[in-house]
Design an enzyme around this catalytic site. Structure first.
Site, PDB file in Angstrom:
ATOM      1  N   HIS A   6       0.838  -1.221   0.000  1.00  0.00           N
ATOM      2  CA  HIS A   6       0.000   0.000   0.000  1.00  0.00           C
ATOM      3  C   HIS A   6       0.868   1.264   0.000  1.00  0.00           C
ATOM      4  O   HIS A   6       0.442   2.309   0.474  1.00  0.00           O
ATOM      5  CB  HIS A   6      -0.950   0.032   1.199  1.00  0.00           C
ATOM      6  CG  HIS A   6      -1.734  -1.232   1.392  1.00  0.00           C
ATOM      7  ND1 HIS A   6      -3.003  -1.415   0.918  1.00  0.00           N
ATOM      8  CD2 HIS A   6      -1.388  -2.406   1.995  1.00  0.00           C
ATOM      9  CE1 HIS A   6      -3.427  -2.639   1.227  1.00  0.00           C
ATOM     10  NE2 HIS A   6      -2.455  -3.265   1.873  1.00  0.00           N
TER      11      HIS A   6
ATOM     12  N   LYS B 138      15.927  21.898 -11.113  1.00  0.00           N
ATOM     13  CA  LYS B 138      15.299  20.630 -11.478  1.00  0.00           C
ATOM     14  C   LYS B 138      16.239  19.666 -12.206  1.00  0.00           C
ATOM     15  O   LYS B 138      17.021  20.063 -13.054  1.00  0.00           O
ATOM     16  CB  LYS B 138      14.087  20.869 -12.379  1.00  0.00           C
ATOM     17  CG  LYS B 138      12.901  21.517 -11.701  1.00  0.00           C
ATOM     18  CD  LYS B 138      12.299  20.668 -10.581  1.00  0.00           C
ATOM     19  CE  LYS B 138      11.501  19.500 -11.101  1.00  0.00           C
ATOM     20  NZ  LYS B 138      10.290  19.930 -11.793  1.00  0.00           N
TER      21      LYS B 138
END
Ligand code: ARG
Length: 468
Positions: free
Chosen positions: A165, A292
């Site tokens: 999960h 980035k």
């Protein structure tokens, strides 16, 4: 208008019965040469085998065969030199090559199509083409698997959190995690090897749909082209494209696996996880945000999986409800099939290049495994060892975790007194099971995460690759 006049204005290959030329737009609309010229090598290969067979059975003369062979080989050179003039009015790769052959060698060129149709010709070409593509793809899968084995061996002892999960579940070794991808790719390889068998059957000789009146010997062409078997029914041979659909299904599963792999690499390379560094050569920057470094390669592979699933749906829909035998619908099989093969091959290639260069941040992974109560199951198993039923242990540990959440402490950080609040069966020896190493080493069975098992799995993997 005399018959001669009007055939000049209509298609030379089939214009005989037509009284007006095909509408210019319709000619373009129905042509496939823009994309099927890619089959030229396999088309020529098929024609050479067909001509040889016709000569052996006495339909063509030796000197005719020689002229055809020389002509086709010169045409192949023209194509490869970029000197071939592909003509849309000649519809497809087959008629372009045949017309050029006749231009070069004269009337003998017109004999090549004896006992053959474009229907069995194209069905043969795609199979020959796909067979080669599958081989190239299989080689890339193996290269990627080699990279995974290398990295897994290096990281057999590296500990990271395992997830269910996407929540921390139990500690695993990074090597074990990587070998999960190895297993998936092994099945992808198997599926493609299997699909290759059904691709590698020869429809040539089926002619248009019913076979041919010439005394052909299909075993000769089969042998020359390296097919494993000859299609047993001419109607089926020219019309079904199940092998192409099967390829797209196998390719879709492989892309689905790569998309899962991609997703994890993207997450792991983020500042939030920070589990790995992807070398700069596999990333790009942002035109506006100077900080980035984007994991473009895995992102693109994740996205490209959609194209391949699309090809699968497209081909299934193309084939559905088609009456026997060949229908022009089948001309639409090529673009999705080409695209699926290209996409899978390129994606595998990118991954095979990138995977050995992944730089794990071992300390960060370890830190993450220490957080999130990843050894809670080990504590429960420890209590089972003291004679407490598992369900009760689950409850005891659940309460200990609740306390840990409140106090901001992981299980291994609690004192013995703190732990004993939840069960007086807990002793000093508990700390061995609460360590990450204790946890992974305890799962020491075939398929488990223990470093010793990772090493064994790596050597089994090497043995498997050596059999290919
Ligand atoms: N270009 C066609 C295809 O790709 C070749 C076969 C055409 N056959 C025909 N009878 N029109 O399927």
């Amino acid at each position: 208008m005399s018959a001669n006049q009007h055939t000049e204005k209509t298609n030379q290959s089939w214009g005989g019965r037509f009284s007006e030329p095909v509408d210019a737009f319709v000619a373009r609309f129905t042509a496939s040469v823009e994309f099927d010229q890619r089959l030229y090598r396999h088309d020529i290969m098929g024609s050479l085998a067909h001509a040889k067979m016709l000569t052996k059975v006495g339909v063509l003369a030796e000197d005719e065969l020689k002229a055809i062979e020389e002509g086709l080989s010169a045409i192949q050179q023209e194509i490869e030199a970029g000197e071939f003039d592909w003509r849309v009015d000649l519809e497809d790769v087959h008629m372009n090559i045949e017309a050029r052959l006749t231009e070069r060698i004269g009337i003998t060129g017109k004999k090549l199509h004896t006992g053959r149709s474009r229907n069995d010709q194209v069905a043969t070409d795609i199979r020959l083409w796909l067979r080669d593509e599958i081989d190239l793809i299989l080689a890339e899968i193996t290269r990627l698997q080699q990279g995974l084995l290398e990295l897994a061996e290096r990281e057999a002892d590296t500990i990271m959190p395992g997830f269910t999960h996407l929540q921390t579940a139990q500690p695993v070794t990074f090597g074990h995690h990587l070998l999960a991808w190895f297993e998936m790719l092994s099945r992808d390889h198997e599926r493609l090897v299997d699909c290759r068998k059904r691709t590698n059957r020869m429809p040539l000789g089926s002619a248009a749909l019913a076979g041919t009146t010439y005394p052909i010997d299909r075993s000769i062409t089969c042998e020359l082209l390296g097919f494993e078997a000859i299609s047993g029914n001419s109607l089926d041979g020219v019309s079904d494209r199940d092998f192409a659909i099967e390829f797209c299904a196998a390719a879709s599963l492989a892309m689905m696996h790569l998309s899962r792999f991609s997703e994890e690499l993207v997450m792991w390379a983020s500042a939030q996880f920070n589990f790995i560094n992807l070398p700069d050569r596999f990333c790009t920057g942002s035109s506006i945000m100077p900080q980035k470094k984007n994991p473009d390669v895995p992102e693109l592979v994740r996205g490209k999986s959609g194209r391949v699933f699309g090809a699968l749906m497209g081909l299934l829909t193309l084939m559905k409800s088609q009456p026997l035998a060949y229908n022009k619908d089948n001309q639409e099989d090529k673009e999705p099939l080409f695209d699926a093969a290209d996409t899978l091959r390129d994606s595998l290639r990118a991954f095979a290049d990138m995977v050995p260069a992944i730089e794990p941040r071992r300390e960060v992974m370890r830190e993450a495994a220490l957080r999130g109560f990843s050894t809670a199951t080990d504590l429960a198993d420890y209590l089972v060892g003291k004679g407490i039923p598992f369900r009760t242990c689950h409850d005891i540990v659940g309460r200990a975790v609740g306390y840990g959440v409140e106090q901001g402490k992981d299980l291994a950080e609690m004192s013995l007194d703190e732990l004993r609040q939840f069960s007086d069966q807990i002793g000093d020896d508990v700390y061995q099971v609460l360590t990450l190493e204790g946890s992974v080493n305890a799962r020491n069975h075939l398929g488990g995460t223990a470093p010793a098992q990772v090493r064994q799995a790596v050597s089994r993997g090497r043995e498997l690759l050596a059999t290919r």
